[in-house]
Design an enzyme around this catalytic site. Structure first.
Site, PDB file in Angstrom:
ATOM      1  N   LYS A  92      -6.552  15.021  -1.173  1.00  0.00           N
ATOM      2  CA  LYS A  92      -6.498  14.316  -2.762  1.00  0.00           C
ATOM      3  C   LYS A  92      -7.480  13.138  -2.534  1.00  0.00           C
ATOM      4  O   LYS A  92      -6.950  12.023  -1.942  1.00  0.00           O
ATOM      5  CB  LYS A  92      -5.097  13.781  -3.066  1.00  0.00           C
ATOM      6  CG  LYS A  92      -4.882  13.862  -4.488  1.00  0.00           C
ATOM      7  CD  LYS A  92      -5.800  13.079  -5.440  1.00  0.00           C
ATOM      8  CE  LYS A  92      -5.357  11.530  -5.477  1.00  0.00           C
ATOM      9  NZ  LYS A  92      -6.090  10.635  -6.124  1.00  0.00           N
ATOM     10  N   GLY A 108      -0.711   3.912   0.902  1.00  0.00           N
ATOM     11  CA  GLY A 108      -1.278   3.180  -0.170  1.00  0.00           C
ATOM     12  C   GLY A 108      -0.128   2.270  -0.758  1.00  0.00           C
ATOM     13  O   GLY A 108       0.727   1.741   0.174  1.00  0.00           O
ATOM     14  N   SER A 109       0.155   2.034  -2.158  1.00  0.00           N
ATOM     15  CA  SER A 109       1.203   1.191  -2.594  1.00  0.00           C
ATOM     16  C   SER A 109       2.512   1.752  -2.495  1.00  0.00           C
ATOM     17  O   SER A 109       2.809   3.118  -2.448  1.00  0.00           O
ATOM     18  CB  SER A 109       0.690   0.824  -4.084  1.00  0.00           C
ATOM     19  OG  SER A 109       0.931   2.141  -4.838  1.00  0.00           O
ATOM     20  N   GLY A 145       3.084   4.015  -5.639  1.00  0.00           N
ATOM     21  CA  GLY A 145       2.433   5.436  -5.404  1.00  0.00           C
ATOM     22  C   GLY A 145       3.396   6.196  -4.454  1.00  0.00           C
ATOM     23  O   GLY A 145       3.615   7.381  -4.847  1.00  0.00           O
ATOM     24  N   GLY A 146       3.553   5.723  -3.273  1.00  0.00           N
ATOM     25  CA  GLY A 146       4.266   6.411  -2.235  1.00  0.00           C
ATOM     26  C   GLY A 146       5.653   6.773  -2.620  1.00  0.00           C
ATOM     27  O   GLY A 146       6.034   7.971  -2.461  1.00  0.00           O
ATOM     28  N   GLU A 172       2.860   5.599   4.156  1.00  0.00           N
ATOM     29  CA  GLU A 172       2.822   4.354   4.726  1.00  0.00           C
ATOM     30  C   GLU A 172       2.321   3.361   3.813  1.00  0.00           C
ATOM     31  O   GLU A 172       1.451   3.723   2.963  1.00  0.00           O
ATOM     32  CB  GLU A 172       1.747   4.468   5.944  1.00  0.00           C
ATOM     33  CG  GLU A 172       1.502   3.273   6.791  1.00  0.00           C
ATOM     34  CD  GLU A 172       0.668   2.589   6.565  1.00  0.00           C
ATOM     35  OE1 GLU A 172       0.771   1.642   5.870  1.00  0.00           O
ATOM     36  OE2 GLU A 172      -0.695   2.802   6.966  1.00  0.00           O
ATOM     37  N   CYS A 174      -3.167  -3.402   6.013  1.00  0.00           N
ATOM     38  CA  CYS A 174      -1.651  -3.155   5.787  1.00  0.00           C
ATOM     39  C   CYS A 174      -0.839  -3.940   7.038  1.00  0.00           C
ATOM     40  O   CYS A 174       0.211  -4.340   6.585  1.00  0.00           O
ATOM     41  CB  CYS A 174      -1.227  -1.643   5.893  1.00  0.00           C
ATOM     42  SG  CYS A 174      -2.032  -0.821   7.319  1.00  0.00           S
ATOM     43  N   GLU A 176       4.371  -7.894  -1.651  1.00  0.00           N
ATOM     44  CA  GLU A 176       3.034  -7.760  -0.840  1.00  0.00           C
ATOM     45  C   GLU A 176       1.886  -8.311  -1.809  1.00  0.00           C
ATOM     46  O   GLU A 176       1.830  -7.601  -2.977  1.00  0.00           O
ATOM     47  CB  GLU A 176       2.835  -6.311  -0.406  1.00  0.00           C
ATOM     48  CG  GLU A 176       1.527  -6.378   0.237  1.00  0.00           C
ATOM     49  CD  GLU A 176       0.905  -4.862   0.536  1.00  0.00           C
ATOM     50  OE1 GLU A 176       0.379  -4.553   1.674  1.00  0.00           O
ATOM     51  OE2 GLU A 176       1.511  -3.916  -0.258  1.00  0.00           O
TER      52      GLU A 176
HETATM   53  P1  NAP Z   1      -2.232   3.615  -4.874  1.00  0.00           P
HETATM   54  O1  NAP Z   1      -2.224   2.969  -6.084  1.00  0.00           O
HETATM   55  O2  NAP Z   1      -0.856   3.516  -4.258  1.00  0.00           O
HETATM   56  O3  NAP Z   1      -2.918   5.025  -4.914  1.00  0.00           O
HETATM   57  C1  NAP Z   1      -3.187   5.567  -3.724  1.00  0.00           C
HETATM   58  C2  NAP Z   1      -3.455   7.134  -4.028  1.00  0.00           C
HETATM   59  O4  NAP Z   1      -2.129   7.865  -4.479  1.00  0.00           O
HETATM   60  C3  NAP Z   1      -4.492   7.424  -5.212  1.00  0.00           C
HETATM   61  O5  NAP Z   1      -5.245   8.418  -4.766  1.00  0.00           O
HETATM   62  C4  NAP Z   1      -3.619   7.360  -6.477  1.00  0.00           C
HETATM   63  O6  NAP Z   1      -4.236   8.400  -7.265  1.00  0.00           O
HETATM   64  C5  NAP Z   1      -2.288   7.943  -5.890  1.00  0.00           C
HETATM   65  N1  NAP Z   1      -1.175   7.906  -6.595  1.00  0.00           N
HETATM   66  C6  NAP Z   1      -0.718   6.726  -6.855  1.00  0.00           C
HETATM   67  N2  NAP Z   1       0.315   6.839  -7.757  1.00  0.00           N
HETATM   68  C7  NAP Z   1       0.644   8.064  -7.957  1.00  0.00           C
HETATM   69  C8  NAP Z   1       1.685   8.745  -8.698  1.00  0.00           C
HETATM   70  N3  NAP Z   1       2.441   8.138  -9.302  1.00  0.00           N
HETATM   71  N4  NAP Z   1       1.454   9.961  -8.605  1.00  0.00           N
HETATM   72  C9  NAP Z   1       0.620  10.717  -7.923  1.00  0.00           C
HETATM   73  N5  NAP Z   1      -0.286  10.071  -7.160  1.00  0.00           N
HETATM   74  C10 NAP Z   1      -0.356   8.663  -7.186  1.00  0.00           C
HETATM   75  O7  NAP Z   1      -2.996   2.787  -3.930  1.00  0.00           O
HETATM   76  P2  NAP Z   1      -4.503   2.274  -3.844  1.00  0.00           P
HETATM   77  O8  NAP Z   1      -5.231   2.491  -5.006  1.00  0.00           O
HETATM   78  O9  NAP Z   1      -5.063   2.761  -2.716  1.00  0.00           O
HETATM   79  O10 NAP Z   1      -4.384   0.735  -4.024  1.00  0.00           O
HETATM   80  C11 NAP Z   1      -3.542   0.015  -4.853  1.00  0.00           C
HETATM   81  C12 NAP Z   1      -2.696  -0.824  -4.184  1.00  0.00           C
HETATM   82  O11 NAP Z   1      -1.959  -0.311  -3.084  1.00  0.00           O
HETATM   83  C13 NAP Z   1      -3.523  -2.017  -3.760  1.00  0.00           C
HETATM   84  O12 NAP Z   1      -3.748  -3.142  -4.436  1.00  0.00           O
HETATM   85  C14 NAP Z   1      -2.147  -2.510  -2.481  1.00  0.00           C
HETATM   86  O13 NAP Z   1      -1.189  -3.337  -3.211  1.00  0.00           O
HETATM   87  C15 NAP Z   1      -1.681  -1.198  -2.138  1.00  0.00           C
HETATM   88  N6  NAP Z   1      -2.094  -0.622  -0.742  1.00  0.00           N
HETATM   89  C16 NAP Z   1      -1.431  -1.167   0.288  1.00  0.00           C
HETATM   90  C17 NAP Z   1      -2.062  -0.645   1.376  1.00  0.00           C
HETATM   91  C18 NAP Z   1      -1.084  -0.841   2.803  1.00  0.00           C
HETATM   92  O14 NAP Z   1      -1.434  -0.379   3.655  1.00  0.00           O
HETATM   93  N7  NAP Z   1      -0.105  -1.753   2.615  1.00  0.00           N
HETATM   94  C19 NAP Z   1      -2.955   0.257   1.433  1.00  0.00           C
HETATM   95  C20 NAP Z   1      -3.715   0.465   0.511  1.00  0.00           C
HETATM   96  C21 NAP Z   1      -3.167   0.112  -0.806  1.00  0.00           C
HETATM   97  P3  NAP Z   1      -5.404   7.857  -8.541  1.00  0.00           P
HETATM   98  O15 NAP Z   1      -6.009   6.761  -7.804  1.00  0.00           O
HETATM   99  O16 NAP Z   1      -6.177   8.990  -8.619  1.00  0.00           O
HETATM  100  O17 NAP Z   1      -4.471   7.382  -9.427  1.00  0.00           O
END
Ligand code: NAP
Length: 529
Positions: free
Chosen positions: A183, A240-241, A244-245, A264, A301, A392
């Protein structure tokens, strides 16, 4: 080169009408390529192809899989500057970082190639038959790890190469014999598109079944939801977040057939600075941490978001030194305006809490999409009672918590959510005076660091990149290093199965000369009949 389309196995496809563009945060403008989001029908087609490909791919030899992985690495190298320029245009990250991450991605692919070419990773375990055992004869039982089925990988926003399309999750899943459906992350869809073209080329060159890899574009959460809900998908990798996770974890658990989600997610990576170290080296520690907090604009992260120490004059000096050092560093670009928005929102949320003091902040405006680094401080008792302070803040941000004494320090650590890392800064032998603090830390993290910084994750066999929830959804596994392959396999036993019908790894002859455990003894010998 960049197609803007989805890869459904070896075919490009763009049947949908939902389109989007990526964004160049450095130039503060959209990039040109138009990407087409995958439709329900295309997703279904890709998963069905993957499921079909699994039948052949799951039985392919380690040598063939190694050839495939090494060819992916070669094809990524061949993308050369096109890939580097695309990466930079979609992330605001500098060329040096892009090249470093490409090197890491290639290194990961090659290390998995070596692992599967050698073959012992399947943990072959054989208990030979004892036909004359009393009162009942014992069967011949042979066990090994086998691939679980098609895997969905969600690329990470902060690692467009090393944790995305051909990143650690994909490399590990392909090495294990699982087809992969990526994805694609919408923030770096062009980088993903180029890397996908390299994987598909490698699959065709090395004769892999069509559907062993697909890359699906998305601009919203629906594509991911549909993939995770598909009955033919058997596991998920995510970076990711927490939001989302967790949403994907819950979705996978609600399926008729629940499947594992290895996510993660967030971590604030506590750093414990012990009193003598602070007294003797507060200036040096402050400089080191100013650099670590701002590295990659804090978008790692393993960013040190929480610094814990016991109140003293040295701690006051340290806070002053850290504030001075961090302000000297030039602000840098964040990955995307949405990431910057998240940084500002979460930072404001923390700063607005009662009794939080900002000790280092930029007074002047920073460029669009750039982040102003910030350090705040709070007393231990406030941190203990307010869970918002544990949030975070993804970006160049850190909080210094001033603890009353050793027991408050220990209580704070024990009450933290699960973390990827914990760090201890100590003078020689000082750490031995804090055994309960260290064991509390060990209980909360996946990796503990002595006199260093948590940023910088070495890719090697002994690395653990994971930790108690919510650092990851399953602390028994690592997302980095060759052992991450274990997320995509399951143990499987053959009982009294004819030798010639067993996989090579379990046959008496041991033609691959792998290490196996035979009747409790580790050996690479064959079994004499
Ligand atoms: P994210 O919002 O968690 O999204 C990651 C992926 O998951 C994206 O491809 C997103 O799709 C998908 N997704 C998110 N929520 C979903 C749901 N409810 N159902 C299905 N798919 C879903 O993370 P991000 O866009 O990479 O970054 C946003 C925030 O995540 C950052 O600001 C940060 O706080 C955190 N983050 C943390 C780490 C870490 O290692 N701690 C790493 C990266 C990001 P779409 O984008 O297509 O919606």
């Amino acid at each position: 080169m960049t197609t803007g389309k989805n890869y459904i196995g070896n075919q490009v496809s763009a049947k949908g009408n939902r389109t989007f563009k990526t964004f160049n945060p450095e130039l503060d403008q959209e990039n040109e390529t138009v990407f087409t989001e995958a439709t329900k029908e295309e997703i279904d087609e890709a998963v069905n192809l993957a499921s079909q490909a699994f039948k052949e791919f799951s039985t392919i030899s380690g040598t063939k899989k190694a050839e495939f992985l090494n060819t992916i690495a070669d094809e990524i190298v061949a993308l050369d500057d096109t890939l580097i320029q695309m990466y930079c245009s979609e992330t605001g990250l500098p060329e040096g970082r892009a090249k470093g991450e490409r090197g890491r991605t290639i290194g990961q692919l090659r290390s998995f190639a070596n692992l599967v070419a050698e073959g012992s990773w399947v943990e072959a375990t054989i208990d030979t038959a004892q036909p004359t055992r009393e009162p009942l004869p014992k069967s011949d039982i042979r066990k090994m790890l086998i691939p679980i089925g098609p895997v969905v990988v969600f690329g990470a926003s902060n690692f467009p190469l090393a944790y995305s399309t051909a990143g650690g999750d994909t490399a590990a899943a392909l090495a294990s014999g699982c087809p992969v459906l990526v994805k694609s992350h919408p923030m770096h869809a062009g980088t993903g598109d180029l890397v996908a073209s390299a994987i598909v080329k490698a699959a065709q060159k090395t004769g892999m079944p069509n559907g062993v890899f697909s890359n699906l574009n998305s601009s919203g959460i629906e594509v991911g939801q549909q993939l995770v809900s598909h009955p033919k998908v058997k596991a998920v990798g995510f970076t990711g977040s927490i939001k989302g996770g967790r949403a994907l974890y819950d979705l996978a658990a609600k399926r008729d057939e629940p499947i594992p989600v290895f996510a993660e997610m967030g971590s604030i990576n506590p750093v414990v600075i012990l009193p003598k170290a602070l007294e003797n080296r507060h200036q040096e520690i402050a400089k080191t941490y100013a650099n670590s907090i701002t590295l990659g604009t804090g978008q790692f992260c393993t960013n040190p978001g929480l610094l814990l120490a016991i109140k003293s004059d040295s701690l006051t000096n340290f806070i002053k030194n850290l504030s001075e050092e961090i302000i000297k560093i030039n602000p840098s670009c964040m990955l995307h305006p949405n990431i910057k928005k998240g940084y500002i929102t979460n930072k404001e949320k923390v700063i607005s809490q009662e009794n939080v003091s900002v000790v280092a902040n930029f007074s002047s405006e920073v460029q669009n999409n750039y982040a102003a680094q910030t350090v705040v401080t709070v007393e231990g008792k406030e941190f203990l009672k307010n869970s918002t302070l544990h949030l975070e803040v993804f970006g160049p941000f850190s909080m210094v918590v001033q603890c009353e004494n050793k027991s408050e320090l220990e209580m704070i650590i024990a009450n933290l959510e699960g973390q990827l890392t914990g760090t201890v800064i100590s003078d020689t032998d000082e750490v031995s005076e804090y055994p309960t603090v260290i064991s509390a830390l060990q209980n909360r993290v996946g990796r503990i660091i002595f006199n260093g910084v948590p940023t910088g994750v070495e890719v090697c066999e002994s690395m653990v990149h994971g930790g108690p929830y919510p650092a990851s959804t399953d602390s028994r596994f690592t997302a980095v290093g060759i052992n991450s392959i274990k997320r995509w396999v399951r143990p499987f036993s053959y009982q009294d199965w004819p030798n010639n019908l067993l996989p090579k790894e379990l046959q008496n002859e041991n033609s691959m000369a792998i290490f196996r455990t035979i009747d409790g003894v580790k050996t690479n010998e064959k079994i004499n009949e």
